[in-house]
Design an enzyme around this catalytic site. Structure first.
Site, PDB file in Angstrom:
ATOM      1  N   CYS A 177     -13.695  -8.182  -3.813  1.00  0.00           N
ATOM      2  CA  CYS A 177     -13.153  -9.531  -4.001  1.00  0.00           C
ATOM      3  C   CYS A 177     -12.715 -10.121  -2.670  1.00  0.00           C
ATOM      4  CB  CYS A 177     -11.984  -9.462  -4.980  1.00  0.00           C
ATOM      5  SG  CYS A 177     -11.119 -11.028  -5.145  1.00  0.00           S
ATOM      6  N   CYS A 219      -9.452 -12.085  -2.710  1.00  0.00           N
ATOM      7  CA  CYS A 219      -8.239 -11.265  -2.727  1.00  0.00           C
ATOM      8  C   CYS A 219      -7.971 -10.648  -1.352  1.00  0.00           C
ATOM      9  CB  CYS A 219      -8.372 -10.112  -3.737  1.00  0.00           C
ATOM     10  SG  CYS A 219      -9.177 -10.548  -5.274  1.00  0.00           S
ATOM     11  N   ASP A 220      -9.007 -10.118  -0.722  1.00  0.00           N
ATOM     12  CA  ASP A 220      -8.791  -9.272   0.460  1.00  0.00           C
ATOM     13  C   ASP A 220      -9.278  -9.876   1.776  1.00  0.00           C
ATOM     14  OD1 ASP A 220      -7.742  -7.343  -1.239  1.00  0.00           O
ATOM     15  OD2 ASP A 220      -9.711  -6.519  -1.673  1.00  0.00           O
TER      16      ASP A 220
END
Ligand code: NDP
Length: 314
Positions: free
Chosen positions: A143, A146-147
């Site tokens: 993701c 997200c990261d």
């Protein structure tokens, strides 16, 4: 409408239980609740499902400037709960189909449902190479939204050639100094508009005809082991992170043996979203032949809800 509950001692009974809170499940919930059916939607992770990984959804009608996946999920949820949809954060552990008395067991207790709509979606496919599991959270990610910010000024790799891989790569250019897209063929599967953007982006470099055979590091990722699919030549690539975007697999394991699945494990339905078992419907990414778009999942959800309502009125 009262339900018999002799099969167990469930906490509650509903006319419809929806499994999964992505665009398919939420839209099914909206339609069921608006039709005044007592409806419970059970989600084990995040309301919005996989769409919450999308930084910007540009092809959901009605949002000419695009909308973040998180906001899209939140808005459909708000709309559905406004009509009385109940939602529960829990994991469905088992479903025992029985005519009009389907028993849905969850981490938060049992429920009886006259009709069940399976909208459990899919999960990220793994490469299955040595080091992949070891380095999850230490450089391996599924993701970018997200990261991605963790890789400011670093070199990262994205694996895959579809829309997910290319949108992840484009997003990562905001943070990373260099983004290497590693694809097993020499042609992308992604939509033309994404291809054009990626090919014009100077931070993105394509490594064609190549697969990852292993991930190495010492606490965090240091390098990828690569293999050219045409000449079998092996090489290494130093990266700080790798984003795997090679498609997804359906969350349908608990239906194996109960419902017909296709060879990929997707649930087979007819065009009314009916499965082989009366009163059990499937919608969205978990369904065979889904176009795997937020809008088609929402359409499936609406169809499944209408079919469930018809079933309940019989
Ligand atoms: P896709 O199945 O479309 O693409 C998967 C990619 O990964 C393909 O390029 C495939 O290669 C490659 N791949 C598959 N397995 C492996 C493996 N074991 N090793 C290496 N490479 C592998 O999945 P996506 O997640 O990209 O997209 C899924 C759906 O979601 C699509 O319908 C897509 O349109 C949609 N989507 C839409 C977006 C948007 O419109 N904003 C954003 C993201 C997704 P090959 O090409 O050789 O098969």
């Amino acid at each position: 409408m009262p339900l018999r509950m002799e099969r167990s001692n469930p906490n509650r009974s509903y006319q419809v239980v929806i499994i999964g809170g992505g665009p398919a499940g939420l839209t099914a919930g909206l339609y069921c609740a608006r039709s005044r059916l007592s409806t419970l939607l059970i989600e084990k992770g995040i309301i919005g499902g996989q769409i919450t990984n999308a930084e910007r959804v540009e092809n959901y009608p009605g949002f000419p400037q695009g909308i973040s996946g998180i906001d899209l999920g939140r808005l459909i949820h708000e709309q559905a709960t406004g009509y009385g949809l109940e939602t529960l954060l829990a994991e469905v552990t088992k479903v025992e189909p029985s005519p009009r008395h389907n028993l849905v067991s969850t981490s938060e207790g049992d429920f009886v449902a006259e009709a069940v709509i399976i909208a459990s979606g899919s999960q990220f496919r793994k490469m299955g190479v040595p080091g992949e599991d070891t380095f999850v959270g230490k450089g391996v990610s599924y993701c970018a939204t997200c990261d991605g910010p963790l890789f400011k000024g670093k070199t990262v790799a994205v694996i895959g050639g579809g829309d997910s891989a290319i949108t992840e790569a484009l997003y990562l250019t905001k943070f990373a100094s260099s983004v290497k897209v590693i694809h097993r063929r020499s042609q992308l599967r992604a939509s033309k508009i994404f291809q054009e953007r990626a090919l014009a982006e100077r931070k993105i470099e394509f490594i064609w005809d190549t697969v990852v055979t292993g991930i190495e590091g010492d606490g965090v990722i240091r390098q990828l082991m690569l293999k050219n699919t045409k000449n079998a030549k092996m090489s290494t690539l130093e990266v700080a992170g790798v984003f795997v975007a090679i498609g997804s697999e359906p969350n349908s394991a608990q239906w194996r043996g109960l419902l017909p699945l296709d060879e990929g494990g997707y649930i087979i339905t007819n065009e009314l979203m009916e499965t082989k078992i009366p009163g059990i419907f499937a919608a969205g990414d978990v369904r065979h032949n889904s176009a795997r778009q937020a809008i088609t999942a929402a359409g499936d959800g609406a169809t499944a809800a209408i079919s469930a309502e018809r079933f309940l009125s019989l």
